[in-house]
Each structure stands twice: as structure tokens, then as C-alpha cells.
Scaffold this active site. Structure first.
Site, mmCIF file in Angstrom:
data_model
loop_
_atom_site.group_PDB
_atom_site.id
_atom_site.type_symbol
_atom_site.label_atom_id
_atom_site.label_comp_id
_atom_site.label_asym_id
_atom_site.label_seq_id
_atom_site.Cartn_x
_atom_site.Cartn_y
_atom_site.Cartn_z
ATOM 1 N N SER A 132 67.264 23.301 27.802
ATOM 2 C CA SER A 132 67.131 23.759 26.083
ATOM 3 C C SER A 132 66.346 22.621 25.598
ATOM 4 C CB SER A 132 68.583 23.908 25.521
ATOM 5 O OG SER A 132 68.534 23.854 24.070
ATOM 6 N N TYR A 149 76.740 20.085 23.649
ATOM 7 C CA TYR A 149 75.893 21.209 24.200
ATOM 8 C C TYR A 149 74.746 20.164 24.752
ATOM 9 C CZ TYR A 149 72.535 24.806 24.699
ATOM 10 O OH TYR A 149 71.723 25.580 25.128
#
Length: 248
Positions: free
Chosen positions: A141, A154
Site C-alpha cells: 500500500s 495497517y
């Protein structure tokens, strides 16, 4: 094209990036193994691929279970006799501030986003090392290359995947096993990721961001296909991908 007839395993294949990638690679002639927990979704996607003339099968599994990862590799070899590429794509993003203390969600992200990748590597590396070839692709990401408030855990999992893949690339080069790697850092991609967010403020903020900047998962599928389609002596290790109008 080097994609044609390659056997590609995709985790997190029941929706979003995984689904789009499976469909695109099948169109391009790959033999695709779709893996995820939701059998009905997998069955539907494989049906669509086969109806379009593609070659695909599915295997129900949980990336957090090491034994199920080994069974996925065995299933692939039983059906297609080999494995060329594994796309470790499964992930969740239940963002929240650390002060919210959503410890159960922290552990879920660690188990799926990080341990899921490690389990996939543990299952496939013996095959790749033995045949002295293979391609490992992961979905990280932009959160894996930049820090943002509201999603520390995350981001920690995605930073870990970045480092893990870089070391895999380096060690493979040193050991002469010819394992290619590609880590993809998507920005806002319109998938089911937002469905995992339980923190109200985080969900509102991310929903607004994705509404303004979100792009189709097919855009990431194109990147996966591009990485696979390179000559075997070429390794493109990292791709940062997002909307032209998103200042990630």
C-alpha cells in the site's frame, strides 16, 4: 507474451484486485488458481473466466493457516503440474487511531496482511528454490511507504511487507535461485477494504477520500500483468500506483 501458459496463484481472489487480476491474466492465457475463504464468490468468478474461454480453478483457504497455504500449493501442482507466480494479495484495512485500542483488529491485520504473506512464502519457496525460478508479487500500500495518522497497525504490516520483499529479492540474487519479486503500493483503489473499518471517524474520512480519488482495481491488475510479462532476466521490484488526482 510470457504470461501465456504461466500458472498463477492469487490469494484474496474473491473480489477487488484479486478478482480483476485473475480475469485479466486468464484473458492473456495464464492458468489461474483463485484462493480465498468465500467459496460462492470464487465459484462465480471461475465460472465467468471459463465462460470467457479462460483456464481457472479455485481453492477455498485461509491465508492465516500455514497448513492451508501448503495445501494450496499442492492443489495447484495437482491441477496444473507446476507453479510460476504467486500473487499474495489478501489483506484487510480496519483503520483506527491507536488510542481507540482496537487490539483484536490489530491482531487480525497482523495475521492476514503480514503472516498471510509469510505463510504463502513458506509454502511456495521450496518449489521456487527447487526449480530455480518463480515470481512472488505482493499487494502492499502507499501506507507501506508513508506514515499517516489513523492507521498505524495497517501501515506497520504494509511496511513489513515492503522490507520482506526487498530482502527476498536480494537473497534470491545472492543464492542464485532466480526468484523475481514485485511489490505494489496502491493508493485509493475501489475494493471492499473500507468494509472492514469499524471506527466511525476513520470510516467517514476514508470514504470521502475514496469517493474523491478511488480508481478501479483493474488498474492494479494491469500492473501485475506488466510485471509478469517482463523477460525472465528482468525484475521490476516496486510499483506505486494511484489516481492522477490523488496527492498520496
Amino acid at each position: 507474451m510470457t504470461i501465456k501458459n504461466k500458472v498463477v496463484v492469487i490469494t484474496g481472489a474473491s473480489s477487488g484486485i484479486g478478482e480483476s487480476t485473475a480475469k485479466l491474466l486468464a484473458i492473456k492465457g495464464a492458468k489461474v488458481v483463485l484462493a480465498a475463504r468465500r467459496e460462492e464468490k470464487l465459484k462465480e468468478i471461475v465460472h465467468d473466466i471459463q465462460n470467457a474461454g479462460g483456464n481457472a480453478v479455485y481453492h477455498v483457504m485461509d491465508v492465516t493457516n500455514l497448513d492451508e497455504n501448503h495445501k494450496l500449493i499442492e492443489f495447484t501442482k495437482e491441477n496444473y503440474g507446476k507453479i510460476d507466480v504467486i500473487f499474495l494479495n489478501a489483506g484487510i484495512m480496519p483503520n483506527s487511531p491507536l488510542s481507540a485500542l482496537k487490539v483484536d483488529e490489530w491482531n487480525q491485520m497482523i495475521d492476514i496482511n503480514l503472516k498471510g504473506v509469510l505463510n504463502g512464502l513458506a509454502a511456495v519457496l521450496p518449489t521456487f528454490i527447487g526449480q530455480k525460478s518463480g515470481h512472488v508479487i505482493t499487494t502492499s500500500s502507499v501506507a507501506g511507504i508513508k506514515a499517516y495518522p489513523g492507521g498505524a497497525v495497517y501501515r506497520a504490516t504494509k511496511w513489513a511487507v515492503k522490507d520482506l520483499m526487498e530482502v527476498l529479492r536480494m537473497e534470491s540474487a545472492q543464492e542464485g535461485t532466480n526468484i523475481r519479486t514485485a511489490t505494489i503500493y496502491p493508493a485509493a483503489i475501489n475494493t471492499e477494504l473500507l468494509d472492514t473499518i469499524t471506527d466511525k471517524d476513520s470510516l467517514e474520512g476514508m470514504t470521502a477520500l475514496y469517493k474523491k480519488h478511488g480508481i478501479s482495481p483493474e488498474r492494479i491488475a494491469n500492473i501485475v500483468a506488466f510485471a509478469i510479462d517482463q523477460p525472465e532476466d528482468v525484475n521490476i521490484n516496486e510499483f506505486t500506483v494511484g489516481s492522477t488526482n490523488q496527492p498520496w
